[in-house]
Design an enzyme around this catalytic site. Structure first.
Site, PDB file in Angstrom:
ATOM      1  N   GLY A 126      -2.184   7.220  -2.131  1.00 51.16           N
ATOM      2  CA  GLY A 126      -1.081   6.285  -2.110  1.00 51.16           C
ATOM      3  C   GLY A 126      -1.269   5.145  -1.140  1.00 51.16           C
ATOM      4  O   GLY A 126      -0.665   4.082  -1.302  1.00 51.16           O
ATOM      5  N   SER A 127      -2.109   5.321  -0.128  1.00 46.73           N
ATOM      6  CA  SER A 127      -2.376   4.246   0.819  1.00 46.73           C
ATOM      7  C   SER A 127      -3.398   3.258   0.279  1.00 46.73           C
ATOM      8  O   SER A 127      -3.445   2.108   0.725  1.00 46.73           O
ATOM      9  CB  SER A 127      -2.862   4.823   2.155  1.00 46.73           C
ATOM     10  OG  SER A 127      -1.885   5.649   2.731  1.00 46.73           O
ATOM     11  N   SER A 161      -3.554   4.253   6.349  1.00 40.46           N
ATOM     12  CA  SER A 161      -3.235   5.666   6.121  1.00 40.46           C
ATOM     13  C   SER A 161      -1.779   5.891   6.479  1.00 40.46           C
ATOM     14  O   SER A 161      -1.384   5.679   7.633  1.00 40.46           O
ATOM     15  CB  SER A 161      -4.128   6.581   6.955  1.00 40.46           C
ATOM     16  OG  SER A 161      -3.648   7.917   6.939  1.00 40.46           O
ATOM     17  N   SER A 196      -0.010   8.646   6.823  1.00 41.47           N
ATOM     18  CA  SER A 196       0.167   9.682   7.841  1.00 41.47           C
ATOM     19  C   SER A 196      -0.591   9.375   9.117  1.00 41.47           C
ATOM     20  O   SER A 196      -0.227   9.859  10.196  1.00 41.47           O
ATOM     21  CB  SER A 196      -0.306  11.031   7.302  1.00 41.47           C
ATOM     22  OG  SER A 196      -1.719  11.026   7.133  1.00 41.47           O
ATOM     23  N   ARG A 234       2.803   7.677  -1.628  1.00 39.83           N
ATOM     24  CA  ARG A 234       2.933   6.928  -2.878  1.00 39.83           C
ATOM     25  C   ARG A 234       4.259   6.174  -2.960  1.00 39.83           C
ATOM     26  O   ARG A 234       4.378   5.172  -3.658  1.00 39.83           O
ATOM     27  CB  ARG A 234       2.794   7.866  -4.075  1.00 39.83           C
ATOM     28  CG  ARG A 234       3.869   8.946  -4.182  1.00 39.83           C
ATOM     29  CD  ARG A 234       3.532   9.938  -5.293  1.00 39.83           C
ATOM     30  NE  ARG A 234       4.546  10.961  -5.482  1.00 39.83           N
ATOM     31  CZ  ARG A 234       4.606  12.090  -4.795  1.00 39.83           C
ATOM     32  NH1 ARG A 234       3.708  12.346  -3.851  1.00 39.83           N
ATOM     33  NH2 ARG A 234       5.544  12.986  -5.050  1.00 39.83           N
ATOM     34  N   GLU A 291       1.337  12.885  -9.812  1.00 41.23           N
ATOM     35  CA  GLU A 291       1.968  13.380  -8.594  1.00 41.23           C
ATOM     36  C   GLU A 291       3.466  13.600  -8.735  1.00 41.23           C
ATOM     37  O   GLU A 291       4.025  14.513  -8.109  1.00 41.23           O
ATOM     38  CB  GLU A 291       1.697  12.414  -7.434  1.00 41.23           C
ATOM     39  CG  GLU A 291       0.222  12.336  -7.063  1.00 41.23           C
ATOM     40  CD  GLU A 291      -0.002  11.526  -5.800  1.00 41.23           C
ATOM     41  OE1 GLU A 291       0.537  11.897  -4.733  1.00 41.23           O
ATOM     42  OE2 GLU A 291      -0.717  10.505  -5.864  1.00 41.23           O
ATOM     43  N   HIS A 298     -16.267  -1.036 -24.289  1.00 44.02           N
ATOM     44  CA  HIS A 298     -17.725  -0.900 -24.291  1.00 44.02           C
ATOM     45  C   HIS A 298     -18.157   0.556 -24.156  1.00 44.02           C
ATOM     46  O   HIS A 298     -19.356   0.830 -24.027  1.00 44.02           O
ATOM     47  CB  HIS A 298     -18.334  -1.752 -23.170  1.00 44.02           C
ATOM     48  CG  HIS A 298     -18.149  -3.221 -23.378  1.00 44.02           C
ATOM     49  ND1 HIS A 298     -19.080  -4.015 -24.015  1.00 44.02           N
ATOM     50  CD2 HIS A 298     -17.112  -4.034 -23.058  1.00 44.02           C
ATOM     51  CE1 HIS A 298     -18.633  -5.257 -24.072  1.00 44.02           C
ATOM     52  NE2 HIS A 298     -17.433  -5.291 -23.497  1.00 44.02           N
ATOM     53  N   LYS A 355      -6.205  20.370   0.848  1.00 47.57           N
ATOM     54  CA  LYS A 355      -6.389  19.861   2.213  1.00 47.57           C
ATOM     55  C   LYS A 355      -6.506  21.011   3.211  1.00 47.57           C
ATOM     56  O   LYS A 355      -7.320  20.966   4.128  1.00 47.57           O
ATOM     57  CB  LYS A 355      -5.202  18.958   2.585  1.00 47.57           C
ATOM     58  CG  LYS A 355      -5.214  17.594   1.941  1.00 47.57           C
ATOM     59  CD  LYS A 355      -4.025  16.781   2.430  1.00 47.57           C
ATOM     60  CE  LYS A 355      -3.990  15.395   1.816  1.00 47.57           C
ATOM     61  NZ  LYS A 355      -2.824  14.607   2.269  1.00 47.57           N
TER      62      LYS A 355
END
Length: 351
Positions: free
Chosen positions: A56-57, A99, A101, A151, A236, A252, A346
């Protein structure tokens, strides 16, 4: 869920993601004004700009690059990874680390490399390690306060970058286009907010078409990163599978993949995003590609951007996609805010 029962949305949306979507026009305007007044060094002779971020960043950077590419003479790159390119060194390279966070491990890695390489650095964050590192080393820090998922702060991640590049003299002043985009978004809300019934709400109706469908979003030019945004919001917010493609590139390769497996085509939905500011050849490609997919048995639909400027086209389309993803989440009866699969990964990476 019946999408006309919007009073029941709060049961599935305890963190009020809908309020962030409703407030996006104001967020863009607020962030633009905020970024126009934050402290910024009078850097000179910048030869290239790297904007580092994830998720989202990073989408704000994608939107920025698409918007400025016809007016900015300085190369601006969006970088989603751990390591800087070899050419990113010295005081002629500006590295902007973004970022929400302040703890995104890939972005922290880029910050440390940028400092070691002698690059100019600007940090945009709400908190975390990046705030700490910037203060420790006396480096420029743009801190903003907006409590949400990354986001949902896309207005900040875009407008602060836009303000920074404007103030550095890398792009012409877009103030009038920012205001036009905000006004266009607010006008569009009269037709797509949650209290508007399905019969009069195109975002709710399109969400209904996506239920139990494998979704692909295709955009070109200024709407290419918006196609990415629609895809990631469906992922999300609605916790549903989606992918994105760009024109003319999709013609293409992806077009050749429209023959097999035919049994799945009835479960596909391909959404085309179009704007008056798109290159005329890409507008034609969008129409012809949609026709080709439809003849192969795929579901197709086209969203036409609103507004009178490229920035209005971009943001009216993005905003519609946010509402679309939210209504799809309500239809699937899932909470639009948490992203448990991402947080679990994470944690595994950390451990």
């Amino acid at each position: 869920m019946n999408l006309d029962n919007y009073e029941n949305f709060t049961k599935l949306d305890p963190h009020n993601m809908l309020a962030h979507i409703d407030g996006l026009p104001t967020q863009i305007q607020t962030a633009w004004q905020y970024g126009s007044n934050l402290e910024l060094p009078e850097w000179q002779d910048i030869q290239q700009v790297v904007i580092a971020g994830m998720g989202g960043s990073a989408i704000g950077a994608d939107l920025l690059v698409a918007y400025i590419q016809s007016a900015c003479l300085t190369p601006v790159f969006v970088h989603r990874d751990y390591d800087l390119p070899a050419w990113a060194y010295g005081a002629q390279t500006l590295v902007i680390v973004s970022s929400h966070s302040g703890n995104t491990e890939e972005t922290v890695s880029i910050f440390n490399q940028a400092r070691a390489n002698g690059c100019l650095t600007l940090t945009i964050t709400t908190n975390g390690k990046l705030e700490e590192l910037s203060k420790r080393h006396g480096l420029p820090l743009w801190k903003f306060d907006y409590k949400s998922q990354p986001r949902a702060a896309v207005g900040y991640s875009f407008s602060l970058l836009l303000a920074a590049l404007t103030r550095l003299g890398l792009i012409p002043d877009p103030s009038e286009e920012v205001l036009s985009a905000v006004e266009t978004m607010r006008a569009e809300q009269a037709h797509i907010k949650a209290d508007i019934p399905v019969v009069k709400n195109p975002a709710k109706r399109l969400a209904g078409q996506l239920i139990d469908r494998w979704v692909t979003v295709i955009g070109a030019d200024i709407l290419a990163p918006v196609a990415r945004r629609w895809k990631t919001q469906i992922n999300e917010i609605a916790k549903a599978w989606a992918q994105f493609e760009f024109l003319p590139e999709a013609d293409h390769n992806s077009l050749a993949g429209s023959q097999n497996p035919q049994d799945m085509f009835s479960h596909l939905m391909v959404l085309f995003l179009q704007a008056p500011s798109n290159h005329p050849r890409n507008q034609l490609r969008s129409q012809l590609t949609s026709k080709a997919f439809m003849l192969q048995g795929m579901g197709t639909d086209t969203f036409y951007a609103k507004g009178n400027t490229p920035l209005a086209h971009m943001w009216s389309t993005l905003h519609f996609g946010d509402y679309l993803a939210y209504y799809l989440a309500m239809a699937y009866e899932v909470d639009p805010t948490p992203v448990d699969a991402i947080e679990s990964l994470k944690l595994e990476m950390k451990n």
